[in-house]
Design an enzyme around this catalytic site. Structure first.
Site, PDB file in Angstrom:
ATOM      1  N   PRO A  81       0.857  -1.025   0.091  1.00  0.00           N
ATOM      2  CA  PRO A  81      -0.128  -0.035  -0.296  1.00  0.00           C
ATOM      3  C   PRO A  81       0.965   1.164   0.303  1.00  0.00           C
ATOM      4  CG  PRO A  81      -1.112  -1.756   1.283  1.00  0.00           C
ATOM      5  CD  PRO A  81       0.313  -2.646   1.268  1.00  0.00           C
ATOM      6  N   CYS A  82       0.257   2.160  -1.219  1.00  0.00           N
ATOM      7  CA  CYS A  82       1.512   3.576  -0.985  1.00  0.00           C
ATOM      8  C   CYS A  82       1.085   4.907   0.109  1.00  0.00           C
ATOM      9  CB  CYS A  82       1.325   3.763  -2.731  1.00  0.00           C
ATOM     10  SG  CYS A  82      -0.136   4.325  -3.038  1.00  0.00           S
ATOM     11  N   GLN A  83       0.329   4.398   0.620  1.00  0.00           N
ATOM     12  CA  GLN A  83      -0.621   5.696   1.522  1.00  0.00           C
ATOM     13  C   GLN A  83       0.239   6.387   2.401  1.00  0.00           C
ATOM     14  OE1 GLN A  83      -2.704   2.969   0.005  1.00  0.00           O
ATOM     15  NE2 GLN A  83      -4.233   3.763  -0.555  1.00  0.00           N
TER      16      GLN A  83
END
Length: 351
Positions: A81-83
């Site tokens: 996940p890039c968040q």
């Protein structure tokens, strides 16, 4: 070549790699709706709908051995996940547990020893812990200790056949000689095709209104607009934004603020789309207004999926918001396909 897709989401990377000719063998993701979408589109793959921290690497290794009796080479895809690393996430925290998910891949790499590893994330992943022992620095140190040869680069999705402006950080690791950056397919220059546009991918979609569901394709749908937002988009030109509106329609917070012009904007037909986010179904959350000035609505879920280069027949599970989140989080399929072709070509040269 076999593929294990960690943090698979709905399967953007897997779809592109499958199109390149790789065998999608195992997928893994914690999100229940993304898992349902993945399983609907990749029935040939074994899927683990679990938190990676709860999966024993020995269990995965045993399952993979059963599905790889031909002893074909293995590609690990690890698009965590890039968040936690995104510049758009103003509330990111050092305590976000998603920051350490990349660490979890170490034990799987040690156990299965994949020939290739692909990581895709936001630009900034490689910089965020530059001067401290963060997850990416630990990952690089781990790979180097296992004698992997590493190639890092920033990929622009529009240069790989995606009709969308989307910059991504990419790592390609190989057990043998270092890979070259996969060649661009689109842009300016000899042998390159022209950059693809919004019109190339959604220009022939049937006309629908805000709140309408197309009777043939239930994902060619978009939410209704409030009366005020309907009036706003009616005043917005193709490629336009709030600068096209009469002053009474402009939010007070925008009257003295010249930035964030994509909010409430329409796309342009003859340009790539802006970066699609997890709220790409929402007219008020970016330049997600339909470019046709006779269609006063946000792009539909199916149109958003096409701008991420998912095939027309790709099936999504969940609500509009859930499907859009899956689409916005996905690796663009066509970009993954080009990376897959480059990996196969590199592997072929080694034989």
């Amino acid at each position: 070549m076999k593929v294990i897709d960690f943090f698979s989401g709905c399967g953007g990377a897997s779809e592109g790699l499958r199109q390149a000719g790789l065998d999608i063998t195992i997928g893994l993701d914690f999100d229940i709706r993304a898992a349902e979408t993945y399983q609907a589109n990749f029935p040939e793959a074994l899927f683990y709908n679990v938190d990676i921290r709860e999966l024993d690497e020995k269990v995965l290794a045993k399952a993979f051995k059963e599905k790889n009796r031909e002893k074909e080479p293995l590609l690990f895809v690890a698009c965590a996940p890039c968040q936690p690393f995104s510049t758009q996430n103003k509330s990111k925290s050092e305590d976000d547990i998603r920051r350490t998910l990349l660490d979890e891949t170490h034990r799987f790499i040690s156990k299965l020893k994949p020939e290739y590893i692909l990581v895709e994330n936001v630009p900034g992943l490689q910089k965020i812990d530059k001067e401290k022992d963060g997850p990416y620095k630990r990952f690089i140190t781990f790979l180097e200790s296992r004698k992997y040869k590493i190639r890092e680069f920033i990929a622009k999705s529009e240069e790989y056949g995606v009709p969308q402006k989307r910059k991504r950080f990419v790592l390609l690791a190989c057990k043998s000689e270092k890979m070259e950056i996969p060649p661009k397919t689109h842009g300016e220059g000899e042998g390159l095709s022209p950059i693809l546009t919004v019109k190339d991918f959604i220009g022939d979609f049937p006309v629908i209104a805000a709140g309408e569901i197309h009777p043939v394709d239930p994902w060619h749908r978009c939410p209704p607009l409030s009366e005020r937002n309907l009036e706003r988009i009616q005043h917005t030109l193709e490629g336009g934004d709030r600068r096209n509106w009469p002053e009474y329609l402009i939010n007070e917070c925008h009257k003295t603020h010249s930035g964030h012009m994509d909010v409430y904007g329409r796309m342009s037909w003859d340009k790539p789309a802006p970066t699609l986010t997890t709220r790409c179904y929402s007219y008020s959350n970016g330049r997600f207004g339909h470019p046709d000035t006779n269609q006063h609505r946000a792009i539909s879920v199916r149109e958003a999926s096409r701008l991420q280069t998912f095939p027309m027949g790709f099936e999504f599970k969940g609500s509009i918001a859930e499907a859009s989140r899956q689409i916005g989080n996905a690796v663009p399929c066509e970009m993954a396909k080009q990376f897959g072709l480059a990996i196969l070509q590199h592997n072929q040269k080694l034989k």
